[in-house]
Scaffold this active site. Structure first.
Site, mmCIF file in Angstrom:
data_model
loop_
_atom_site.group_PDB
_atom_site.id
_atom_site.type_symbol
_atom_site.label_atom_id
_atom_site.label_comp_id
_atom_site.label_asym_id
_atom_site.label_seq_id
_atom_site.Cartn_x
_atom_site.Cartn_y
_atom_site.Cartn_z
ATOM 1 N N ASP A 367 0.839 -1.191 0.000
ATOM 2 C CA ASP A 367 0.000 0.000 0.000
ATOM 3 C C ASP A 367 0.880 1.248 0.000
ATOM 4 O O ASP A 367 1.855 1.339 0.760
ATOM 5 C CB ASP A 367 -0.890 -0.032 1.251
ATOM 6 C CG ASP A 367 -1.828 1.142 1.340
ATOM 7 O OD1 ASP A 367 -2.691 1.278 0.457
ATOM 8 O OD2 ASP A 367 -1.701 1.928 2.303
ATOM 9 N N GLU A 404 1.692 -0.328 -5.045
ATOM 10 C CA GLU A 404 0.720 0.710 -5.364
ATOM 11 C C GLU A 404 1.555 1.971 -5.574
ATOM 12 O O GLU A 404 2.135 2.486 -4.618
ATOM 13 C CB GLU A 404 -0.290 0.900 -4.234
ATOM 14 C CG GLU A 404 -1.346 1.937 -4.586
ATOM 15 C CD GLU A 404 -2.293 2.224 -3.437
ATOM 16 O OE1 GLU A 404 -3.483 2.486 -3.703
ATOM 17 O OE2 GLU A 404 -1.858 2.204 -2.270
#
Length: 744
Positions: A367, A404
């Protein structure tokens, strides 16, 4: 130094029979390590004056506080003979409290060991978790004095004896990989075929009905939303909501206990149950990928709670501003873990190795990965300490690593900017595909580039086509059913007046907002869903399917269900029974992808002399002629044909025709020097993939010859296959502007 820190009131007096002595022990490994003689504790803090391990009975009573007697290279350590696995514990850190200098030690607060292998239960935000006096005009400058040991979350000492048997990582090759993003709880919470006690748990995900669904689809790699222990933020608790997605990690080593069955929670916080899930998925050839949140923690900004790292050594783990009272926030959550700092980097790397070596997972999706790739000055670089450490690590260098590719810091959007060997979520692909199928002007060039693996973004950095994780929908945003049913987000249930969530969704409701019984609109929506799925699985790159899209899962227009731990987010398996045709279409698409090497490219072409391109991609207009520069530049062009020609004998070539316009369009198949017949494999006006194992009948226009015509409905696409011509070489430029032909 004596075993007892001198606290003599309350629960310590009532439990004299359970007192333990302490020995110096070892500074390594960090955390609580049990053997048959006792437990060794090792805790890093360069600012502490004293570190205590606090022992608790299962009913929450504190039975003893033991000061760690050893101090080696800023690691406090001690060995407690006779202590056993299953012991509940926490830490108290004595040291300076001076927020202006980045110092936040407060022994009144019980802290979670950052290396704790398990927690004693789910963690919910509460007012007694703050290290300062709430409501004081000086805010965090005044330390709290109330002891929160009775209610604070505790770690659990774990000594797993799990039998892995002959478990082996599936090691699915990149070109064969299909990711399936899924939530552990949401997947089986309402699946009646799973025993009730296992629904919504690790055991439920490992159950035969759950695995049967995954296997029937043909996906290879199950990507789990965060399963490292996280917290329900106090704001959500007060609203009666929960942190459903889990992007607020609290303990990097501990599995989230709420996803364990009740018996497993009591036993070891779910550690062995998680391992059993991995083992069961591996036995079926399915990889387990974890979505991990190392870019920030649940402790928030200077006004956030003190739960672990903040009270241990704030400045060692977080990026601090010039005024050290405040955190640098590259994540939008209040703090940023500083992976340029050796203690923080060690924590993250130790955690990653633990999940690979001890828990047997197969990879990670990071993330806000750009936040991890920042150097000591806060600048993003693919040569950051974090990337360098992983690249040389013999355990981590060979698992799947997925980024990401952004954060909120300067130069935070980094598509294509990650090291070789890394994959990344391709937001450019998502936007381009959505724009094209929602009939946006000037959307064709970006759509064409995306269909060919985003070579313009990846190839210059020697990144492979498989580095592009292609996605249309993920947990964050509309589901696929909602993408074709809503123009606007409908997030009222989140309690933020729909201010949350993305406002520019590139969606189209096909003529009505939300539910409708209009058969024309419903047919258009079904065709759009098939368009998105067919584009996704027939593009170069690595596809990711959002779990539930194959079942018609809806969140009723909510595009930010992070706090909706209820039927709005869970899989609706009763609804799924009405979407068997969509499930079959998805399965057959994946089977078609497996049958077409021309789609599953592992490498870009080799341009050395005598090395032909693996695949040529040629772009044609509706008239069957090569696209011109003027047509690529025309913002109104909506129709195009892509011919992926294999250069290897024995393989099929693929021709796709796309019509995102509002008009029926007649295409002319490109002419060949030697005419050949093209077999229709799919037309998204139908829900069948021709030639698939489940295909029970022949759809119209089974074969079309080069130079003949084929009519596409508005908002539809078709795919044909024909034997490869096994060409000797290929020439061209990357798809985009202009692009008469391209190689891949």
């Amino acid at each position: 130094m004596t075993p007892d820190s001198g606290h003599s009131d309350g629960p310590v007096k009532r439990a004299r029979a359970t007192r333990h002595r302490v020995e110096t022990g070892s500074p390594w490994p960090l955390g609580a390590t049990a053997d048959r003689h006792g437990v060794n504790f090792a805790v890093y803090s360069r600012i502490a004056d004293r570190v205590e391990v606090c022992l608790f009975a299962p009913d929450g009573r504190e039975t003893q506080r033991i000061a760690l007697p050893g101090l080696t290279d800023d690691v406090w350590h001690g060995f407690i003979p006779g202590l056993r696995a299953g012991q509940h514990y926490g830490l108290r850190v004595h040291g300076p409290y001076d927020p202006g200098q980045g110092l936040r030690c407060n022994p009144a607060l019980l802290l979670i060991d950052p290396y704790a292998r398990a927690l004693d239960g789910p963690v919910r935000g509460a007012s007694d978790q703050f290290g300062y006096v709430l409501g004081h005009p000086d805010e965090d400058l005044i330390p709290a004095s109330a002891d929160n040991g009775a209610t604070a979350p505790k770690g659990v000492v774990v000594r797993s004896r799990f039998d892995w048997g002959d478990d082996r990582p599936p090691r699915v090759p990149a070109r064969e990989t299909v990711f399936y993003e899924v939530h552990v709880k949401g997947f089986t919470q309402s699946l009646a075929a799973v025993p009730e006690a296992q629904r919504g748990t690790y055991a439920g995900l490992a159950s035969p009905p759950a695995i049967a669904h995954l296997k029937s689809l043909g996906v290879t790699s199950v990507e789990l939303l965060p399963v490292q222990a996280f917290i329900d933020d106090q704001r959500l608790v007060e609203l009666g909501l929960a942190n459903y997605w889990g992007y607020n990690t609290l303990a990097f080593f501990a599995p989230e206990p709420r996803y364990a069955t009740q018996a497993a929670q009591v036993h070891d916080g779910g550690v062995d149950e998680f391992k059993a899930m991995v083992k069961a998925l591996h036995a079926e050839g399915l990889e387990v990928i974890l979505d991990v949140v190392y870019n920030h923690t649940a402790e928030g900004n200077h006004l956030g709670p003190t739960l672990s790292l903040k009270g241990l050594d704030h400045g060692a783990y977080y990026r601090l501003s010039e005024d050290a009272r405040f955190c640098v926030d590259f994540t939008g959550t209040g703090n940023t873990v500083d992976t340029s700092s050796p203690p923080a980097l060690r924590l993250v790397l130790d955690s990653l190795r633990y999940w690979v070596q001890e828990m047997h997972v197969d990879g990670f999706r990071f993330d806000l990965a750009a936040a991890l790739g920042r150097d000591a000055a806060g600048e993003y670089t693919w040569r950051s300490p974090f990337f360098a450490a992983i690249a040389q690590d013999p355990v981590l260098a060979h698992v799947k690593l997925i980024a990401e590719p952004w954060d909120l810091g300067p130069n935070g959007y980094q598509p294509g900017g990650f090291p070789t060997g890394w994959l990344e979520w391709n937001g450019r692909y998502r936007d381009a595909v959505r724009d094209y199928w929602t009939n946006a002007d000037s959307s064709l060039p970006a759509f064409a580039a995306s269909l060919c693996g985003s070579a313009d973004m990846l190839e210059p950095r020697r990144r492979r086509p498989t580095a592009s994780v292609n996605l249309v929908t993920v947990h964050d945003g509309f589901t696929l059913a909602d993408l074709v049913s809503y123009n606007e987000k409908h997030n009222e249930a989140n309690g933020e007046d729909s201010r949350d969530g993305e406002s520019h969704n590139r969606s189209w409701n096909c003529g009505a907002e939300g539910d409708t019984d209009d058969p024309e609109i419903l047919a258009r929506r079904q065709r759009q869903v098939r368009n998105f799925l067919a584009t996704l699985f027939l593009s170069h790159g690595t596809p990711l399917l959002l779990g539930g899209d194959e079942l018609g899962r809806t969140q009723q227009g909510n595009n930010n269900g992070y706090c909706q731990d209820n039927a709005l987010s869970w899989f609706d398996w009763e609804r799924a029974a009405h979407h068997e045709e969509l499930q079959s279409f998805t399965r057959d698409l994946l089977a078609l992808r497996r049958d077409l090497p021309v789609v599953r490219l592992a490498d870009w072409p080799h341009h050395a002399a005598g090395a032909p391109a693996r695949v040529t991609v040629q772009w044609h207009s509706v008239w069957g002629l090569e696209m011109t520069a003027e047509e690529w530049d025309d913002p109104a062009v909506r129709c195009v044909a892509a011919l992926m020609e294999s250069t290897r004998a024995g393989e099929d070539s693929l021709m796709m025709m796309f019509n995102s316009s509002t008009e029926e369009t007649v295409f002319t198949l490109p002419a060949d020097d030697t005419p050949r017949s093209w077999t229709l494999r799919l037309d998204t006006r139908h829900a069948q993939v021709v030639g698939a194992a489940t295909d029970a009948h022949t759809t119209p226009h089974e074969a079309v010859n080069a130079g003949e015509h084929y009519t596409l409905l508005p908002h539809s696409m078709v795919a044909f296959t024909a034997p490869s011509r096994a060409a000797d070489a290929a020439h061209g430029t990357p798809p985009g502007k202009p692009s008469p032909a391209t190689t891949a």
